[in-house]
Motif scaffolding. Structure first.
Motif, short mmCIF file in Angstrom:
data_model
loop_
_atom_site.label_atom_id
_atom_site.label_comp_id
_atom_site.label_asym_id
_atom_site.label_seq_id
_atom_site.Cartn_x
_atom_site.Cartn_y
_atom_site.Cartn_z
N THR A 72 0.63 -1.07 -0.06
CA THR A 72 -0.48 0.52 -0.43
C THR A 72 0.87 1.11 0.48
OG1 THR A 72 -1.80 -0.91 1.13
CG2 THR A 72 -1.92 1.34 1.33
N ASN A 73 0.89 2.29 -1.04
CA ASN A 73 0.94 3.21 -0.79
C ASN A 73 0.86 4.40 0.05
OD1 ASN A 73 2.31 5.65 -1.50
ND2 ASN A 73 1.49 6.10 -4.15
N GLN A 74 1.75 4.93 1.52
CA GLN A 74 0.76 5.24 2.73
C GLN A 74 2.10 6.31 2.73
OE1 GLN A 74 2.97 3.39 6.04
NE2 GLN A 74 5.11 3.84 5.27
N SER A 75 2.13 6.64 1.12
CA SER A 75 2.56 8.83 1.15
C SER A 75 1.89 9.50 1.06
CB SER A 75 4.35 9.10 -0.36
OG SER A 75 3.67 8.42 -1.71
N LYS A 76 2.55 10.58 0.57
CA LYS A 76 1.38 11.92 0.22
C LYS A 76 1.78 11.66 -1.23
CE LYS A 76 0.37 13.76 3.79
NZ LYS A 76 1.44 14.00 5.68
N HIS A 77 2.70 11.17 -2.55
CA HIS A 77 2.17 11.06 -3.75
C HIS A 77 2.19 10.21 -4.41
CE1 HIS A 77 6.59 10.21 -1.71
NE2 HIS A 77 6.34 8.93 -3.51
N THR A 78 2.19 10.66 -5.69
CA THR A 78 1.93 9.04 -6.38
C THR A 78 3.35 8.20 -7.46
OG1 THR A 78 0.11 9.86 -7.79
CG2 THR A 78 1.03 8.55 -9.36
N CYS A 79 3.51 7.47 -6.70
CA CYS A 79 4.33 6.18 -6.87
C CYS A 79 4.05 5.27 -7.78
CB CYS A 79 5.46 6.32 -6.01
SG CYS A 79 4.57 4.98 -4.64
N THR A 80 5.47 4.57 -8.35
CA THR A 80 4.96 3.85 -9.36
C THR A 80 6.00 2.37 -9.22
OG1 THR A 80 7.14 4.04 -11.24
CG2 THR A 80 5.72 5.27 -11.68
N GLY A 133 -2.32 6.12 -1.00
CA GLY A 133 -3.12 5.30 -0.28
C GLY A 133 -4.23 3.49 -0.80
N ALA A 134 -3.30 3.66 -2.10
CA ALA A 134 -4.01 2.91 -3.50
C ALA A 134 -3.35 1.34 -2.50
CB ALA A 134 -3.91 3.20 -4.34
N THR A 135 -3.74 -0.03 -3.28
CA THR A 135 -3.03 -1.30 -2.44
C THR A 135 -2.91 -1.85 -3.84
OG1 THR A 135 -4.17 -1.03 -0.34
CG2 THR A 135 -3.17 -2.98 -1.60
N THR A 136 -1.82 -2.64 -4.37
CA THR A 136 -1.37 -3.71 -4.95
C THR A 136 -0.78 -5.08 -4.10
OG1 THR A 136 -0.90 -4.35 -7.50
CG2 THR A 136 0.69 -3.06 -5.81
N ASP A 137 -1.41 -6.01 -5.37
CA ASP A 137 -0.32 -7.16 -4.43
C ASP A 137 0.04 -8.14 -4.95
OD1 ASP A 137 -2.48 -8.61 -6.32
OD2 ASP A 137 -3.65 -9.05 -4.24
N PHE A 138 1.11 -9.41 -5.07
CA PHE A 138 1.25 -10.20 -6.17
C PHE A 138 1.73 -11.49 -5.12
CE2 PHE A 138 5.05 -8.70 -3.28
CZ PHE A 138 5.86 -10.26 -3.05
N SER A 139 1.22 -12.32 -6.11
CA SER A 139 1.78 -14.02 -5.53
C SER A 139 2.13 -14.34 -5.36
CB SER A 139 0.32 -14.59 -6.44
OG SER A 139 0.73 -14.84 -7.79
N ILE A 140 2.14 -15.54 -4.65
CA ILE A 140 3.59 -16.78 -4.41
C ILE A 140 2.51 -17.89 -3.70
CG2 ILE A 140 4.73 -17.79 -3.10
CD1 ILE A 140 5.38 -14.20 -1.53
N THR A 141 3.06 -18.85 -5.52
CA THR A 141 2.69 -19.63 -5.49
C THR A 141 3.49 -21.22 -4.79
OG1 THR A 141 1.96 -19.73 -7.94
CG2 THR A 141 2.33 -21.77 -7.78
N LEU A 142 2.59 -21.51 -4.26
CA LEU A 142 3.61 -22.52 -3.37
C LEU A 142 2.79 -23.95 -3.58
CD1 LEU A 142 2.01 -20.91 0.20
CD2 LEU A 142 4.50 -20.76 -0.99
N LEU A 143 4.00 -25.17 -2.98
CA LEU A 143 3.27 -26.75 -2.99
C LEU A 143 3.86 -27.48 -1.90
CD1 LEU A 143 2.46 -29.06 -4.92
CD2 LEU A 143 4.97 -29.41 -5.34
N PRO A 144 2.57 -27.56 -1.18
CA PRO A 144 2.35 -27.80 0.13
C PRO A 144 2.89 -28.93 -0.06
CG PRO A 144 0.28 -26.62 -0.40
CD PRO A 144 0.77 -27.07 -1.76
#
Length: 180
Positions: free
Chosen positions: A70-78, A114-125
């Motif tokens: 999550t971008n917790q800053s006060k500016h837009t970032c990439t 305030g925007a959020t993104t994510d990424f996935s981790i593929t797991l083999l239990p």
């Protein structure tokens, strides 16, 4: 004839110069592209909602865990690319496993404050009955945002074991780019 051409050329330069000077300053200003997100701009964690939890109790197929930024800053970032992820094991024989990247192509993401993104981790239990030297028991994840050197340390909240393939060329446990 020569002076007539010179006069026409001079008039064209004057008109062109006047036209350039008539462009408003606001139209001539180019807005700077947002800078990349730095670790200090972000907060991170595991997605723990019911639909986001990996199925660590099953042992017949891959599952996914998700880590969000999550971008917790006060500016837009990439953000662009892959996070760095090192799993630290709970067993003395586990050590640290640096996860391999998938072949997926990353996309550049723009995060407003305030925007959020994510990424996935593929797991083999694997089953608890799997021999100790064939399983990795996750304890902590050291997560470094793309193109950064500072990291977050996240406690693994889901339990279970993963098939230990830390030396494999194409392991069944790997990470995907941010935003995919």
């Amino acid at each position: 004839m020569k002076s007539k051409l010179t006069a026409v050329a001079l008039a064209a330069v004057v008109v062109a110069g006047t036209a350039a000077a008539a462009v408003p300053a606001s139209a001539a200003t180019v807005k700077a592209a947002p800078a990349r997100c730095h670790t200090a701009d972000l907060k991170a964690g595991f997605a723990t909602g019911d639909d986001a939890k990996p199925e660590m109790g099953q042992t017949t197929k891959q599952t996914q865990a998700f880590i969000w930024f999550t971008n917790q800053s006060k500016h837009t970032c990439t953000l662009y690319g892959f996070a760095g992820v090192d799993m630290i094991g709970a067993q003395p024989t586990d050590g640290t496993w640096s996860l391999a990247r998938s072949a997926a192509k990353p996309e550049k993401l723009t995060l407003e404050p305030g925007a959020t993104t994510d990424f996935s981790i593929t797991l083999l239990p694997v089953a608890a009955s799997t021999p100790q030297n064939e399983k990795f028991v996750p304890s902590k994840f050291v997560v470094t945002p793309p193109n950064e050197t500072e990291h977050f340390t996240l406690k693994w909240p889901f339990g279970g074991q993963i098939l230990k393939q830390d030396g494999a060329t194409h392991p069944a446990t790997y990470l995907n780019p941010v935003g995919l």
